[in-house]
Design a protein around this motif. Sequence first.
Motif, PDB file in Angstrom:
ATOM      1  N   ALA A   1       0.857  -1.193   0.000  1.00  0.00           N
ATOM      2  CA  ALA A   1       0.000   0.000   0.000  1.00  0.00           C
ATOM      3  C   ALA A   1       0.891   1.240   0.000  1.00  0.00           C
ATOM      4  CB  ALA A   1      -0.886  -0.002   1.237  1.00  0.00           C
TER       5      ALA A   1
ATOM      6  N   MET B   1       2.395   4.512   0.826  1.00  0.00           N
ATOM      7  CA  MET B   1       2.333   5.336   2.028  1.00  0.00           C
ATOM      8  C   MET B   1       3.226   6.561   1.910  1.00  0.00           C
ATOM      9  SD  MET B   1       0.150   3.908   3.894  1.00  0.00           S
ATOM     10  CE  MET B   1       0.414   4.935   5.324  1.00  0.00           C
ATOM     11  N   SER B   2       3.563   6.949   0.697  1.00  0.00           N
ATOM     12  CA  SER B   2       4.426   8.127   0.546  1.00  0.00           C
ATOM     13  C   SER B   2       3.725   9.341   1.129  1.00  0.00           C
ATOM     14  CB  SER B   2       4.712   8.384  -0.934  1.00  0.00           C
ATOM     15  OG  SER B   2       5.354   7.284  -1.503  1.00  0.00           O
ATOM     16  N   PRO B   3       4.446  10.183   1.815  1.00  0.00           N
ATOM     17  CA  PRO B   3       3.806  11.375   2.385  1.00  0.00           C
ATOM     18  C   PRO B   3       3.419  12.416   1.336  1.00  0.00           C
ATOM     19  CG  PRO B   3       6.159  11.386   2.842  1.00  0.00           C
ATOM     20  CD  PRO B   3       5.868  10.087   2.203  1.00  0.00           C
TER      21      PRO B   3
ATOM     22  N   ARG C   1      -1.163   8.326  -3.069  1.00  0.00           N
ATOM     23  CA  ARG C   1      -1.873   7.460  -2.128  1.00  0.00           C
ATOM     24  C   ARG C   1      -3.358   7.454  -2.425  1.00  0.00           C
ATOM     25  NH1 ARG C   1       0.845   8.662   3.677  1.00  0.00           N
ATOM     26  NH2 ARG C   1      -1.228   8.232   4.438  1.00  0.00           N
TER      27      ARG C   1
ATOM     28  N   GLU D   1      -0.126  12.360   7.099  1.00  0.00           N
ATOM     29  CA  GLU D   1       0.737  11.681   6.113  1.00  0.00           C
ATOM     30  C   GLU D   1       2.206  11.716   6.521  1.00  0.00           C
ATOM     31  OE1 GLU D   1      -2.446  13.607   3.398  1.00  0.00           O
ATOM     32  OE2 GLU D   1      -1.383  14.147   5.228  1.00  0.00           O
ATOM     33  N   GLN D   2       2.547  12.683   7.368  1.00  0.00           N
ATOM     34  CA  GLN D   2       3.951  12.834   7.748  1.00  0.00           C
ATOM     35  C   GLN D   2       4.396  11.773   8.744  1.00  0.00           C
ATOM     36  OE1 GLN D   2       6.197  15.656   6.732  1.00  0.00           O
ATOM     37  NE2 GLN D   2       4.695  15.259   5.171  1.00  0.00           N
TER      38      GLN D   2
ATOM     39  N   LEU E   1       4.491   4.547   9.214  1.00  0.00           N
ATOM     40  CA  LEU E   1       5.436   3.873   8.328  1.00  0.00           C
ATOM     41  C   LEU E   1       5.128   4.281   6.886  1.00  0.00           C
ATOM     42  CD1 LEU E   1       5.362   0.351  10.011  1.00  0.00           C
ATOM     43  CD2 LEU E   1       7.001   2.208  10.341  1.00  0.00           C
ATOM     44  N   GLN E   2       6.171   4.448   6.113  1.00  0.00           N
ATOM     45  CA  GLN E   2       6.000   5.020   4.771  1.00  0.00           C
ATOM     46  C   GLN E   2       6.665   4.143   3.731  1.00  0.00           C
ATOM     47  OE1 GLN E   2       7.513   9.016   5.234  1.00  0.00           O
ATOM     48  NE2 GLN E   2       5.956   9.545   6.723  1.00  0.00           N
ATOM     49  N   ASN E   3       6.177   2.922   3.607  1.00  0.00           N
ATOM     50  CA  ASN E   3       6.743   1.963   2.641  1.00  0.00           C
ATOM     51  C   ASN E   3       8.248   1.797   2.874  1.00  0.00           C
ATOM     52  OD1 ASN E   3       4.520   3.331   0.267  1.00  0.00           O
ATOM     53  ND2 ASN E   3       4.430   1.234   1.021  1.00  0.00           N
TER      54      ASN E   3
ATOM     55  N   TYR F   1       8.183  -2.979   7.064  1.00  0.00           N
ATOM     56  CA  TYR F   1       6.936  -3.738   7.188  1.00  0.00           C
ATOM     57  C   TYR F   1       7.050  -4.625   8.415  1.00  0.00           C
ATOM     58  CZ  TYR F   1       6.691  -2.066   2.416  1.00  0.00           C
ATOM     59  OH  TYR F   1       6.689  -1.262   1.303  1.00  0.00           O
TER      60      TYR F   1
END
Lengths: 391, 423
Positions: free
Chosen positions: A139, A141-143, A169, B41-42, B45-47, B50
């Motif tokens: 999925a 999840m880039s900000p 996203r 969004e900041q 976890l951001q890819n 995991y």
Amino acid sequence: MTQTPHSKKFELELNPHPVAVPDQTVEHSTPPIDEPPAPPSRLGTSESAARVGRQLAAQMDEQGYHPVVIFGSSASGKSSLLTSLLAYLQVDDGAKIQVRLGEPFALDDEAYGEWAHTEATGFFYRSVEEFIGGKAHAATMSPNPFFIPVVIKPHGDAPEMKFAFLESRGDWYNPEEESNEFFQRLREEISSVLVNFQKGISFLHIAPYTQVMTWDESAPSQQSRDVGLRQKADLALVGALNSYKAVRVVKHRDTHLFLVTKWDAHAPPGGNTGSFSAPSIEEVTAVARERYPRAYAAFLNLSLENQEPWQKQLMQYCSGVISGRSVSRPSAELRTQIYRYPRVLWTWLYANATRDDGQQQSLFPRPPPALPTFTDKLNRALAKFLHWIGV
Amino acid sequence: MTEESARVPEQLLLEVLYFAGGIRSKLYGATARPEWVPPPEQIGLQNDVYLAPGQFAIDFSRFRFADDVVRPGAAHWFGVYGYAKDLYGDRGNFCGVGLWVPGVRLPDTEGLFDMLLKLVGMLQKSGLTETGPSSEFDDIAERALKFAYGCENWLGLAGPLRAAEPGSTYGARATYVVLEEPFGPGTGLSADLVLAIDALFSSPIGLVTPRILFLPPTDINFDSRITSDRVRQGVQRLLGGSPKSVLVRSLLSIHSDLASELESSSTALRLAEANAAQFEEDAKLVREKYDQLVARLKESKITALLPPMPKEEFFEKLEDILREYLNRLTAARSREQSNLQLEGGSAKVATELNTIKQQLNSLLSNANSKHGVPNSWSQPEAPLPPVGISETSEMPPWWMLAAGAVGLIVAGATVWWVLGQGA
């Protein structure tokens, strides 16, 4: 510095002797009721995001990139579609197309520019390699949203073309049922590109046949949940179309493709009916109408000034046989059927880009005419004989 | 405000991240997301990593205030993440709970970590419905926030009172710290990790990576895009030394900065006090001068003639004088008509009219002078305007002359008749 032993710990169970807290906490934990909920704040400042978008549009125009904007809710298959597109050019020896990552866009905001290019590099190389190796993208999840610059060079005389694929996203498109606006506005970076880029843009509206795991063991029991999730995905596409209508001024050069993805969930690959690789347009239309009534209606009603036939089209798509994060390796027979999808999509994108440049071109050479079979020869001979005898 | 309560931040927010058809978040501690809080969004976890079931991650992040208002410190995020699945299925998802800590406060890391871990555990087990956190979880989250406000969870000021430097609004890349000891339910945090997080909170703005993820020691599933230069083995590699030393240095630096600021403020206060004393002295001298001038003004002959009066009183007096003279003028005309005694009457009227005119002229010249309406009768009289022969106000009216002539004739006729009778 020594930590004092923590004598009082938080307990999940209600404590009969609650911890005494200072009076100042009362005014924080009981905020006024009458305040209306505010929309969620955006990344950074609106001004800096809009500036990034403006500069991206200028860079794309200057360097000759054709933007490809992909709209779709969470788990609609945006990233899988993108990886399948890029993977195809590397695995099909019949494609005869060279592909490489483009140069980074030069922006005033160097932090964003550097970050975006790192993300683009990671996607172009690592994510695509993993997809080829059988691992689907997680999925997203880039900000921040970012564009992946891709340069393709077909063999022969067909010109080199540059594409900038948007990766974003899905939850940025999901409806916000708690807010008065209901539909989310586009991210400033994206809307600023749409406002400022004066040439044509290709839009992909991703409508997955199902929102739950297609080949999961629990898939049948998830069907009721799937209906609810698809309704939200339907509204997400409506919101994206609304935003497009609001911000995009130069529409007459844009092309839109309503893509029913995860088509393998509707018609398994290799089936006898041929629905997987060559369904009728009526079949695809029926699925779009039934599963995404609001979005498909909004798509059909979208006014693009000239209303040329090539501006709005519908198609089914399959990125691969994916379950969770596993991508099944297709057999030789199925491979041809599955590869057909990215091939057709590349053809569509290339035609859009070259049309916008003033000379529409075909990405893949036309197949040579098929050799006549024995039956064809027999029929031809019979027709000649009958003509000779005057029948 | 007591010393203890001064350690607690003015506002704390608890935020929950979860997947329910895409990533979602819920904020506790405010009905609307405050402007200073960075968007959800900041965080999370951001890819990049995991988590597997049973694994947790700790997130220390430092952001600029989202509303760009200049304030001391930064918007800190202290969060704990765990494994989770989305409604769509397992797509490398997670769930998390964390605290937004604005400004420069140093928390009791251990206590708050324990609280956050318990909340994550509850979220994973039963705290989520298809639409979001359950009402039971909401209650516990509210209680947790109240607990977080407790004085025992805060150790004091954590940094100098400088604001974060402006810069790009797009966050920097994270650093990943693979710990040497596991952490989780029942195990707590190692002393080094606690000190390291304290040191991060206390470090000067701009000198620490804005985002640090602390990860368990084994079986970490990094995304393949995370390069090895961003991964540290242990907190000492992160801080470049013992966490205790780094923390002590930070605190000493804070103390030194605060002492410098205090000294500067004291100097400024002394200067301001000295200036205030000087200003007061100057004001006293000016007051004395003013009083002297007022006294001299009062003593002058002109002022002695008539007492000073305000403007309103002056105009009232003027009105009275005018009315008085007008009345005199009317009375004089009445006497002349009834008695026909004109001898000296017209001259008297003329004289009175002249006097009125002079007074009026005097008053008008005072009123129109450069200094405005005279505040008192002590103003010198204006010079009398030249009187013209042709001015009609000096000649008695024609009817008076006619009456005078008739009167003379009648008087002469009476005298003649009397003399004629005597003969």
